[in-house]
Every structure is written in structure tokens, then in C-alpha cells.
Design an enzyme around this catalytic site. Structure first.
Site: not given
Length: 767
Positions: A443, A496
Site C-alpha cells: 500500500d 499501489e
């Protein structure tokens, strides 16, 4: 008999502030009346009386109570005498024999701890236990060297709470890195949360350690640190394998070897699996809200129940993988797991570590991979977590310009510190090792790469070269990816990352970051922006669809329609579609069909597969009752069939990351808002022709060029009546007409369904 321990040292032991209790407690060689002797000392605050029990002979020898706070000592002399007639040599309380004698056990044996301690407490209860301070360290010199260098990739086998047997006695070895603490106590169920009798041994490596024979699996515990500021603070174990159900915060001792894995077939095949060429239809899931169970805490289902339900659903929907939003223990449910405290603990909201192992095992046995979100970019400030762990910014940067995220109010790891980098790399490998996880999605990578991420001038510190790149984070990500791919072939990593950082999914030896995949945030933003336009205006935004193919093969892209697209006021995907009710559903099916046939692997968030109306709420989850309506069941069946089409057609997954697998047929017809393209695979796989109509106008006898003559079977039509469409299409297929078009030698004349996609596959080649 006078002890050789100073009153000050005894006082610090009793107060629990001794910086090195092992220098006093346990067995120690001393000079006693000119002879070599062993002083065995114990701090037993609840003891009325205490004895040493020789394990070899069973001899029971009393210890003297030298301080009313519970400090006991026995001195045992050694000298060469007739071993056939040994004499008890431990000084007895209040008795000065004036003679020298011997132990039945040698000095060498005694220092190896062949004894245990027996005590009676104030209630008269007899307790028998080994001496915690006689146990050897679980850490070797090589362990300490690797930790200091930041290269101990199995850190989780040494730190934390390790079940251990010492001299035949079962217990738990506790170890924690806290280099700036003045002292560290282990507190828990095993000592009534009074840590004075279990003050850990310090070391030059900054690791505090103690074997606690009275501890066992299931016990709750914490580390009580006397920090450098003189404050006492209770911290959860950074390497704890389990934790209490929030808002409680204690760590829990667990045995990670209990589960018997039955996924050998999956694990063996995964080692041969090539993530570049295989189909990946990923279903993103928030376990806490995917489905609810009546009568349960907050409706949370346990891992075992979820395993069965999720497996059945994914098989029916033809998803190849699930991606779990973070399952690390986290204090605030509303963070969705993205503010983790227990990096090594699956959240107790759904059960135990053994239950989560069952979850992964069950999905594997049914041919479904498990990817988890992993968050090394930041951690929360909760007092029981990593923040200022030993009273100093140990895991984070001291300078808030480097150590704190302005957007999220969380702390940023100090990737330049060896031990911190080691902690996170080892944590990633832990999930692959102990839980057989198949992939890690990292993330917020952009926030890691740029020192000025979400900061204004003056709010960030340039790197040593004056640039904005976070060199420590770059090195960390490369080390993480190299370690994962080297040790666990077939495991995937996904970033990401929303910027134009080059080489995110390129090998480290080629200058890249080493990820398997990069989330294609550009494709996602452009596509949703395009679809939010009324069809009559789409001709002016045609390039928002075609632009992605300019850079489609610069990275190994995964196409995400994730939870981020259906939260924070954005509405659901269905509600973002324009038009009346029929057009909204047709547009959603069109979006999915375009996505599934575009180069790249696919990821879809739960609830989107049947067109939920409301944006996602972590307390409620998807509205499964919508499946009572044909329109929503139609979207669900459309997604299931798209997944199947991708799996069954190599042209739609074989060359996702190569320009050889894609060919425009018609990308210039912006006036009609039409796109036509070919997808191709390896090994003479039949090509697939994709025809997209982004308007509600049915286009009859629309001529499309094809590379080969023959029969082109319509294998999918998003406008099928089975999906709630108007059933405009070309079933069962079309033969070529013998006339070239679009620069190809032959062509077919198709019916373009309204707001629909038709997919054709060459079934017979007349050439």
C-alpha cells in the site's frame, strides 16, 4: 554469611529497575573463603521460603532470604572429594558450618542449570520451576550480527514469544529490541502482571531476553519498558503472533506449528507458476464486512466460516485469487487494517492464527490463491504500538518532516536503520513462510518513494544528493522484492504506485524496484472519468480510453477497481454510471468487459461484481439482498463469465505485458465511440477480437477487419439477455466475407450491441 551483592543492586531488583538482572540472578561463579563456589540467587517476591532442587540427585537445599522484598540466595562450594560420599555444600540459612564440602553436581554442570527452584508462597502453596536466569540465550552471536546488519530474514524465529524447552522444561522465551530502554520486564498472566521477577537480560545488541518457564501458549503478555526518560510504559510485542480482541491490546503466546497443512499440491505448483503468463482474476475482500453473521461480535465471521463461504463463492464466480485488505492486528476498525500495530498477528476479530491458517489452506485446496495487503509505509501513534517504543523514535524518524504523514497522522518507518528495515523485510517473509500467502500488495508506495509526498516547501528534508527521492525506502523495497522472489518462487508482489516512477515492476538488476505488478492507477482514473460522461459526449473524450495503450507495456500492470473507488463520497461504481436504470447497468457491464479484455491482470472489489448501489461501508458491507433482482444477478453472472473467458482464452492472459499480445484494429472512430482490438497469445493460441460500443446506438452490419479468414465465434456478449441486456449480438458467430478492411486481409460484419462488448474467437482458419 554476607552476600556479595550490594544493597543498591538488591533494591533495584526489588523495584524492577535493574538494568542487568542476569548479572545478579541465576548461577554465578564467586570466590568463597578462598574457594571457587556458585552463588544461586533468585528474586521471588511472593515466596515465604525457597529451595534449590538438584535435578540429578533430587537433593533439596534451602535458600536464605536476604531481603524481605523476596531476594534469596544459596552459595554452593566445590572441591575435589570422594564422589562416593558427597556432602551437601550449600550454606544453610543461619548456619556457618566452618567446613568445606562439595556438591553432587560439578561447577560446570551447575552453570548449565541442572537445578530448579522450589518455593512456598504466602498461601502455603508449593511451586516448582526452573530458574529463568539459568537458561542460555536463544540468540547466537550470528543472530545478533545479522540483526545488527539488517539481514536476519527469520527474525520471527528469535524475537517475540518463542515456545521453548530448556533442560526438559517447557516455557516461553521472550525477546524484544529496545536499545534505549533502561530495563525491560515481561508481564503477563504467568506472573500476575508483576514483572519484577521477570526482568529481561540486556545485551550490547539492544535486545532484551528472558526464558520464562511458567509461561505457556494462550498466556497474554506485554513488555513493560523503563524508558530512557524514566517512564514506565507497557508495549505490545512488535513480533507478537497474536493479540487480544481490540480495544484490548495485550499480545498472546501461540504455537504456530499446530496446523497440519494440506496444500502441498498447490504449493508445489506455485513454484512452477509464471505470474507473467497466467490468468489472474482477483477479488478484493474486507473480511470484516464481506458477509455478516447474526449473534457474533459486530457480525464478524470467523476465519473458518469465511474460508468455506468465500471459497464457494470464488469458485462459482471464477475468481482465481482473493486479495484481503490488511489482516494484521489493528486497534481501530475504521482504519480497515491500514493502520497496523500487530504486524505479525492476524487480527483476532476473526479467530486465532490457527484459524487463519485453515482459511488459507482451504482456499489453496480449492485452487484459489491468497494475496494480502501489506502496509510498511506507515504505522499509528497508539501508545501500545511501535511509536516511541523505548522512549525514543526507534522505528520512526525523529524529525517530523521525515517521520510523520501529514495526510494520515501516522508515523513513517526509518528505512535507513538496519534493524527497522530488517523488521519489515522479515515480516513480509513471515506471512509467506508461516501462512503460505501467495502475494503481497504494498500500500501507498508513492508515499514511500518521495520525501516531499503531500508536503509543501520547507516541510520535507532533501536526501543526501539534494533530491526528493527517499533513498532508504528505495533500498528497502528492492531488498524486500529480491528476498521474496528468491525465497518464494511464484509469490507475487504488487505496488499501489500512482506516479510515473520508472521501473516499478522491473527487476532490481535492471534498475527497477522489483515488483511483479504495478497497479495501473492511470488507466483506472481515465476509464472512470470517461464512463462518467454521457454517451453523447464521449466522442470528445476518446483519447481517455486509447491513451492507456501508449504506456500499457512499460510496466506489468494490474487493472484495479478497488475499494478506493467506492468510498469517501465517490458512490458505488453503478451510481457513477450515467443514464437511466437500463443504461447504468449496461454501462457497468461495458466497463467490466472493456477492463477484462484490456492488457493486464484484473482486480475487483467485493460488491462491485453485482452492482451495489451504495458506496462501501465497513460496518455494513455489500447489500447481498440486491441479488433478489434480475438486474443485479445479471451483472454478477456477467463478471463470472468474464472471469471464465479470461481463464479459458490464452489470448486474454498470455501476453498481458507484451505489445505482441495486443493489436489495434480500429482506435480512431471517436465519432461513433467504438474501439476494436485484437488480443493474442503464445503457442498458436487462437486470437480474440474485442468490439466495444460506448454508445446506446445499435450498429448493424458494422464491418470489422480480421487477420484471418474463417469462422469467428462470439464467445461473450455483455448485452446478452442473461445479463439483463437487450440481446443484440452475433450468436453463434460469423464467417468472414472475403473482403479486406482496416488494413486486414478479410473482415466480418457484426451487430454492435448498445453500450456493449462482443468478443469473438477464431474457431476455424480457412487459410
Amino acid at each position: 554469611m554476607q552476600t556479595q551483592v550490594s544493597l543498591s543492586s538488591i533494591g533495584r531488583l526489588i523495584n524492577g529497575t535493574h538494568e542487568n538482572p542476569s548479572s545478579v540472578l541465576g548461577p554465578h561463579r564467586i570466590d568463597y573463603r578462598g574457594e571457587s563456589a556458585i552463588a544461586v540467587r533468585s528474586f521471588l517476591p511472593d515466596a515465604h521460603a525457597a529451595w534449590i532442587i538438584d535435578n540429578a540427585s533430587g537433593t533439596r537445599r534451602p535458600m536464605r532470604k536476604l531481603h524481605p522484598g523476596g531476594f534469596f540466595e544459596a552459595i554452593c562450594t566445590t572441591m575435589a572429594t570422594d564422589q562416593a560420599a558427597p556432602v551437601d555444600a550449600c550454606d544453610r540459612a543461619g548456619e556457618d558450618r566452618g567446613t568445606k564440602s562439595t556438591l553432587t553436581s560439578s561447577l560446570t554442570a551447575l552453570t548449565a542449570s541442572p537445578y530448579r527452584i522450589q518455593m512456598t508462597n504466602r498461601d502455603g502453596e508449593m511451586i516448582d520451576m526452573p530458574d529463568p536466569y539459568a537458561a542460555p540465550s536463544i540468540l547466537t552471536d550470528f543472530d545478533r550480527y545479522l540483526i545488527g546488519e539488517g539481514r536476519h530474514h527469520q527474525l520471527y524465529e528469535r524475537l517475540g514469544a518463542q515456545l521453548r524447552t530448556v533442560e526438559g522444561v517447557k516455557g516461553v522465551n521472550f525477546a524484544v529490541w529496545a536499545p534505549n530502554a533502561r530495563s525491560v520486564q515481561i508481564v503477563g498472566d504467568f506472573n500476575g502482571w508483576d514483572g519484577r521477577s521477570h526482568v529481561a537480560r540486556g545485551s550490547d545488541s539492544g535486545i532484551w531476553e528472558l526464558f520464562v518457564p511458567t509461561a505457556q501458549a494462550g498466556d497474554r503478555y506485554k513488555f513493560r519498558l523503563h524508558d530512557m526518560n524514566g517512564h514506565w510504559v507497557d508495549k505490545s510485542d512488535p513480533v507478537g503472533f497474536a493479540a487480544e480482541l481490540p480495544p484490548l491490546t495485550a499480545s498472546i503466546v501461540v504455537d504456530l506449528t499446530k496446523h497440519t497443512w494440506s496444500d502441498d499440491e498447490w504449493m508445489d505448483s506455485r513454484r512452477q507458476w509464471n505470474p507473467m503468463h497466467e490468468p489472474m482474476n482477483v477479488y478484493e475482500v474486507h473480511l470484516g464486512s464481506w458477509q455478516k453473521g447474526p449473534g457474533r461480535t459486530h457480525g464478524w465471521l470467523d476465519y473458518r466460516d469465511l474460508a468455506v463461504r468465500l471459497t464457494d463463492y470464488c469458485k462459482r464466480m471464477n475468481f482465481t485469487h482473493v486479495e484481503l485488505m490488511p489482516i494484521n492486528e489493528h486497534p481501530f476498525t475504521g482504519s480497515w487494517g491500514y493502520q497496523a500495530v500487530g504486524y505479525f498477528a492476524p487480527t483476532s476479530r476473526h479467530g486465532s492464527p490457527d484459524d487463519f491458517m485453515f482459511f488459507v489452506d482451504h482456499l489453496h485446496q480449492n485452487g484459489i490463491g491468497v494475496i494480502v495487503d501489506w502496509v510498511p509505509a506507515h504505522f499509528p501513534k497508539d501508545s501500545h504500538g511501535l511509536a516511541k517504543f523505548d522512549g525514543t523514535p526507534l522505528y520512526e524518524h525523529a524529525d517530523v518532516r521525515q517521520g510523520e504523514h501529514p495526510d494520515w497522522g501516522t508515523l513513517i518507518p526509518n528505512y535507513g536503520r538496519n534493524e527497522v528495515r530488517n523488521f519489515f523485510v522479515a515480516n513480509a517473509l513471515f506471512w509467506l513462510d508461516k501462512y503460505h500467502i501467495d502475494g503481497l500488495r504494498v500500500d501507498a508506495v508513492a508515499s514511500m518513494l518521495y520525501l516531499d509526498y503531500s508536503r509543501e516547501d520547507g516541510e520535507w528534508v532533501p536526501n543526501e544528493h539534494g533530491g526528493r527521492e527517499n533513498l532508504g525506502a528505495i533500498d528497502f523495497l528492492r531488498e524486500f522484492n529480491m528476498a521474496v522472489h528468491e525465497k518464494y518462487p511464484g509469490v507475487v508482489t504488487a505496488a499501489e504506485e500512482s506516479t510515473a516512477w520508472p521501473g516499478v515492476s522491473r527487476p532490481v538488476h535492471d534498475g527497477g524496484l522489483g515488483f511483479t505488478y504495478k497497479w495501473n492507477m492511470g488507466w483506472m482514473n481515465d476509464s472512470l472519468r470517461y464512463f462518467q460522461n454521457e454517451p453523447i459526449h464521449r466522442q470528445y473524450h476518446h483519447n481517455e480510453l486509447t491513451f492507456s495503450l501508449i504506456y500499457a507495456f512499460t510496466e506489468n500492470f494490474m487493472l484495479p477497481l478497488s475499494h478506493d473507488e467506492v468510498v469517501h463520497g465517490k458512490g458505488s461504481l453503478l451510481s457513477q454510471m450515467p443514464g437511466d436504470m437500463w443504461q447504468k447497468f449496461a454501462n457497468l457491464r461495458l466497463l467490466y468487459s472493456y477492463m477484462w479484455t484490456h492488457p493486464g491482470k484484473n482486480l475487483l472489489f467485493m460488491g462491485c461484481e453485482f452492482g451495489m448501489w451504495n458506496e462501501w461501508n465497513h460496518d455494513d458491507g455489500p447489500s447481498w439482498m440486491l441479488l433478489d433482482f434480475e438486474t443485479h444477478r445479471g451483472v454478477q453472472q456477467c463478471v463470472a463469465d468474464l472471469n471464465k473467458v479470461v481463464i479459458e482464452n490464452k489470448a486474454l492472459h498470455d501476453l498481458d505485458f507484451s505489445g505482441d499480445g495486443f493489436e489495434w484494429v480500429d482506435c480512431m472512430n471517436n465519432q461513433d465511440s467504438v474501439l476494436v482490438y485484437l488480443r493474442k497469445g503464445l503457442d498458436d493460441a487462437p486470437p480474440v477480437l474485442v468490439c466495444c460500443n460506448f454508445t446506446p446506438v445499435v450498429r448493424q452490419q458494422y464491418r470489422v477487419g480480421v487477420p484471418k479468414s474463417g469462422h469467428w465465434k462470439e464467445i461473450f456478449n455483455s448485452d446478452s439477455i442473461a445479463y439483463g441486456g437487450s440481446n443484440q449480438g452475433n450468436a453463434p458467430g460469423l464467417n468472414t466475407i472475403g473482403a479486406g478492411h482496416h488494413g486486414r486481409p478479410d473482415s466480418i460484419e457484426i451487430t454492435m450491441p448498445p453500450l456493449g462488448v462482443s468478443i469473438f474467437r477464431l474457431e476455424s482458419d480457412s487459410a
